[in-house]
Design a protein around this motif. Structure first.
Motif, PDB file in Angstrom:
ATOM      1  N   LEU A  36     -29.764  25.682  43.155  1.00 46.90           N
ATOM      2  CA  LEU A  36     -31.054  25.668  42.463  1.00 46.90           C
ATOM      3  C   LEU A  36     -32.232  25.509  43.423  1.00 46.90           C
ATOM      4  N   GLY A  37     -31.971  25.113  44.639  1.00 48.39           N
ATOM      5  CA  GLY A  37     -33.040  25.037  45.634  1.00 48.39           C
ATOM      6  C   GLY A  37     -33.531  26.404  46.064  1.00 48.39           C
ATOM      7  N   VAL A  38     -32.671  27.418  45.964  1.00 49.23           N
ATOM      8  CA  VAL A  38     -33.052  28.774  46.363  1.00 49.23           C
ATOM      9  C   VAL A  38     -34.172  29.324  45.465  1.00 49.23           C
ATOM     10  N   PRO A  39     -34.034  29.306  44.129  1.00 48.95           N
ATOM     11  CA  PRO A  39     -35.153  29.806  43.319  1.00 48.95           C
ATOM     12  C   PRO A  39     -36.398  28.943  43.441  1.00 48.95           C
ATOM     13  N   GLN A  40     -36.207  27.654  43.695  1.00 51.63           N
ATOM     14  CA  GLN A  40     -37.377  26.792  43.891  1.00 51.63           C
ATOM     15  C   GLN A  40     -38.150  27.242  45.124  1.00 51.63           C
ATOM     16  N   ALA A  41     -37.445  27.560  46.193  1.00 51.41           N
ATOM     17  CA  ALA A  41     -38.103  28.037  47.409  1.00 51.41           C
ATOM     18  C   ALA A  41     -38.738  29.406  47.195  1.00 51.41           C
ATOM     19  N   CYS A  42     -38.107  30.236  46.374  1.00 49.91           N
ATOM     20  CA  CYS A  42     -38.666  31.557  46.088  1.00 49.91           C
ATOM     21  C   CYS A  42     -39.934  31.472  45.238  1.00 49.91           C
ATOM     22  N   ALA A  43     -40.113  30.382  44.526  1.00 44.09           N
ATOM     23  CA  ALA A  43     -41.285  30.222  43.673  1.00 44.09           C
ATOM     24  C   ALA A  43     -42.528  29.789  44.449  1.00 44.09           C
ATOM     25  N   ILE A  44     -42.366  29.401  45.695  1.00 46.42           N
ATOM     26  CA  ILE A  44     -43.511  28.912  46.476  1.00 46.42           C
ATOM     27  C   ILE A  44     -44.606  29.973  46.619  1.00 46.42           C
ATOM     28  N   PRO A  45     -44.294  31.242  46.957  1.00 48.56           N
ATOM     29  CA  PRO A  45     -45.378  32.236  47.020  1.00 48.56           C
ATOM     30  C   PRO A  45     -46.093  32.430  45.685  1.00 48.56           C
ATOM     31  N   VAL A  46     -45.345  32.334  44.595  1.00 46.85           N
ATOM     32  CA  VAL A  46     -45.963  32.451  43.270  1.00 46.85           C
ATOM     33  C   VAL A  46     -46.932  31.295  43.052  1.00 46.85           C
ATOM     34  N   MET A  47     -46.553  30.109  43.493  1.00 49.56           N
ATOM     35  CA  MET A  47     -47.426  28.947  43.363  1.00 49.56           C
ATOM     36  C   MET A  47     -48.722  29.148  44.143  1.00 49.56           C
ATOM     37  N   PHE A  48     -48.619  29.675  45.377  1.00 42.11           N
ATOM     38  CA  PHE A  48     -49.813  29.924  46.177  1.00 42.11           C
ATOM     39  C   PHE A  48     -50.711  30.971  45.518  1.00 42.11           C
TER      40      PHE A  48
END
Length: 136
Positions: A36-48
């Motif tokens: 579950l850490g993988v999709p969390q890391a993938c969401a970082i650009p979306v957050m920015f």
């Protein structure tokens, strides 16, 4: 918001599994934590990108810098606080206390995300420019 809620639930579940240690669940908890850490890391650009959308017309580099600064404000005290909580040598259940701290911080972040009102200024500006170009 959904990502923060999922992270808070994950930290809580992870802490509960490590606290009670049901048979065979500890390796599964660690595997789920990593997966579950993988999709969390993938969401970082979306957050920015979302931060840029919410802070328009402020320069994109400033909104990104503010996010990184706030992350450091939370992370640096934890960097020094967690080893003090765990101790040297590690005390019994001290790592769980540190994990509960991370879960608490995630919960507070989830609550704080729900507070601001959403105004997608850049999207509204782009739509207005398109309407103006069409002569509406």
């Amino acid at each position: 918001t959904a990502m923060l809620i999922a992270c808070t639930a994950l930290y809580t579940l992870f802490a509960v599994v490590l606290t009670f240690q049901p048979d065979g669940m500890v390796p599964i908890a660690f595997a789920v934590y990593v997966v579950l850490g993988v999709p969390q890391a993938c969401a970082i650009p979306v957050m920015f990108e979302y931060a840029v959308e919410l802070t328009y017309p402020v320069d994109e580099s400033l909104s990104g810098m503010a996010i990184i600064w706030l992350a450091n404000v939370v992370s640096v005290p934890m960097l020094f606080g967690v080893p003090e909580i765990v101790g040297d040598p590690a005390r019994e259940n001290s790592a769980l206390i540190a994990l509960y701290l991370v879960g608490l911080i995630s919960f507070v972040a989830t609550v704080l995300v729900a507070v601001p009102e959403e105004h997608l200024k850049r999207l509204a500006y782009e739509k207005a420019c398109e309407a103006l170009a069409r002569g509406e």
